[in-house]
Design a protein around this motif. Structure first.
Motif, PDB file in Angstrom:
ATOM      1  N   GLY A  45      27.519-168.786  33.643  1.00  0.00           N
ATOM      2  CA  GLY A  45      26.653-169.392  32.629  1.00  0.00           C
ATOM      3  C   GLY A  45      25.751-170.491  33.162  1.00  0.00           C
ATOM      4  N   LYS A  46      25.674-170.633  34.486  1.00  0.00           N
ATOM      5  CA  LYS A  46      24.895-171.730  35.072  1.00  0.00           C
ATOM      6  C   LYS A  46      23.414-171.638  34.708  1.00  0.00           C
ATOM      7  CE  LYS A  46      26.032-170.839  39.349  1.00  0.00           C
ATOM      8  NZ  LYS A  46      26.712-169.549  39.117  1.00  0.00           N
ATOM      9  N   SER A  47      22.830-170.462  34.870  1.00  0.00           N
ATOM     10  CA  SER A  47      21.402-170.314  34.545  1.00  0.00           C
ATOM     11  C   SER A  47      21.158-170.534  33.055  1.00  0.00           C
ATOM     12  CB  SER A  47      20.899-168.920  34.911  1.00  0.00           C
ATOM     13  OG  SER A  47      21.126-168.688  36.266  1.00  0.00           O
ATOM     14  N   THR A  48      22.094-170.065  32.250  1.00  0.00           N
ATOM     15  CA  THR A  48      21.961-170.246  30.799  1.00  0.00           C
ATOM     16  C   THR A  48      21.969-171.737  30.459  1.00  0.00           C
ATOM     17  OG1 THR A  48      23.048-168.124  30.427  1.00  0.00           O
ATOM     18  CG2 THR A  48      22.999-169.656  28.570  1.00  0.00           C
ATOM     19  N   LEU A  49      22.893-172.479  31.061  1.00  0.00           N
ATOM     20  CA  LEU A  49      22.949-173.924  30.797  1.00  0.00           C
ATOM     21  C   LEU A  49      21.668-174.615  31.276  1.00  0.00           C
ATOM     22  CD1 LEU A  49      24.425-176.437  29.830  1.00  0.00           C
ATOM     23  CD2 LEU A  49      25.671-176.497  32.004  1.00  0.00           C
TER      24      LEU A  49
END
Ligand code: ADP
Ligand code: ADP
Length: 225
Positions: A45-49
């Motif tokens: 979820g890094k890119s989403t965050l």
């Protein structure tokens, strides 16, 4: 001083068949002069965050605050302005404009802001390229720069609107060890200038420079330091 905060943020992607919750109850603060590092496996979820914090996408729940104001409910146009005024982005794959020189790439955010003369823009952009060690590359196009040089042009460009916050996605992803050290030195200088930073990376070297270290696992953010 608190620059940005993420409060109880969740994100669910809905497709025709199903729903996928990618962020769960995420809390994160970015203070002036602090380097925040998030590590986590692919798909966590890094890119989403980063896109929530970059005001590129909106959370499904919770809120994002910028300079004490809830911004996650603002309109698209408002968010575009807030991004241009307060945020600098560094991407893993540079996102440089191929048919513009290094100097022109760095000047681009200033040109879009339309607050400076050509002369002032060139002066500031030149100073920024000098500060990342690229005084000899003003007129070079991205295709004739190495990966490390491209990344430093991208960092100089992220700094050109003098943002309070830098968001970086794997900023040392495609660079050699020497450039890696140069990039870390740039972040250290930014800390002294009170810029707040969030770096998403797999690179363990950032652990020793982080004021706060987090891990993201299956959408849950855990504070390590
Ligand atoms: P990994 O899955 O290996 O950890 P990332 O999630 O860091 O890789 O990046 C996936 C891709 O999404 C990269 O090409 C990156 O440049 C892009 N990306 C990540 N964050 C953003 C963002 N906020 N805006 C646009 N593109 C992004
Ligand atoms: P990371 O950057 O850590 O690799 P991402 O934020 O890119 O993680 O992705 C987290 C999860 O969300 C992945 O399972 C990915 O497939 C899913 N995902 C990302 N973007 C979308 C989207 N626009 N629609 C549906 N699912 C998505």
């Amino acid at each position: 001083k608190l620059l940005m905060s993420v409060k109880k943020v969740s994100k669910t992607y809905k497709t025709k068949e199903n729903e996928l919750t990618v962020l769960k109850n995420v809390n994160l603060d970015i203070h002036e002069g602090e380097l925040n590092v998030i590590m986590g496996p692919s798909g966590s979820g890094k890119s989403t965050l980063l896109s929530m914090m970059g005001l590129l996408d909106k959370p499904s729940g919770g809120e994002v605050r910028l300079l004490d104001e809830v911004v996650s409910t603002h309109s698209h146009e408002d968010l575009t302005d807030l991004r241009a005024e307060h945020l600098g982005f560094v991407f893993q794959d540079y996102h440089l404009v191929p048919n513009l020189s290094a100097l022109e790439n760095v000047s681009l955010p200033l040109l879009l802001k339309n607050e400076m003369s050509r002369r002032e823009r060139d002066k500031l952009s030149g100073e920024l390229l000098d500060s990342v060690g690229l005084s000899h590359r003003y007129t070079h196009f991205p295709s004739s720069l190495s990966g490390g040089e491209k990344q430093r042009v991208a960092i100089a460009r992220a700094l050109s609107n003098q943002p309070k916050i830098i968001l970086a996605d794997e900023p040392t992803g495609n660079v050699d060890t020497e450039t890696e050290m140069k990039i870390i030195e740039i972040f250290q200088v930014l800390k002294k200038q009170r810029v707040g930073m969030l770096i998403v990376t797999h690179n363990e070297i950032f652990k020793q420079y982080a004021d706060h270290l987090y891990t993201l696992k299956q959408g849950e953010l855990e504070k390590v330091v």
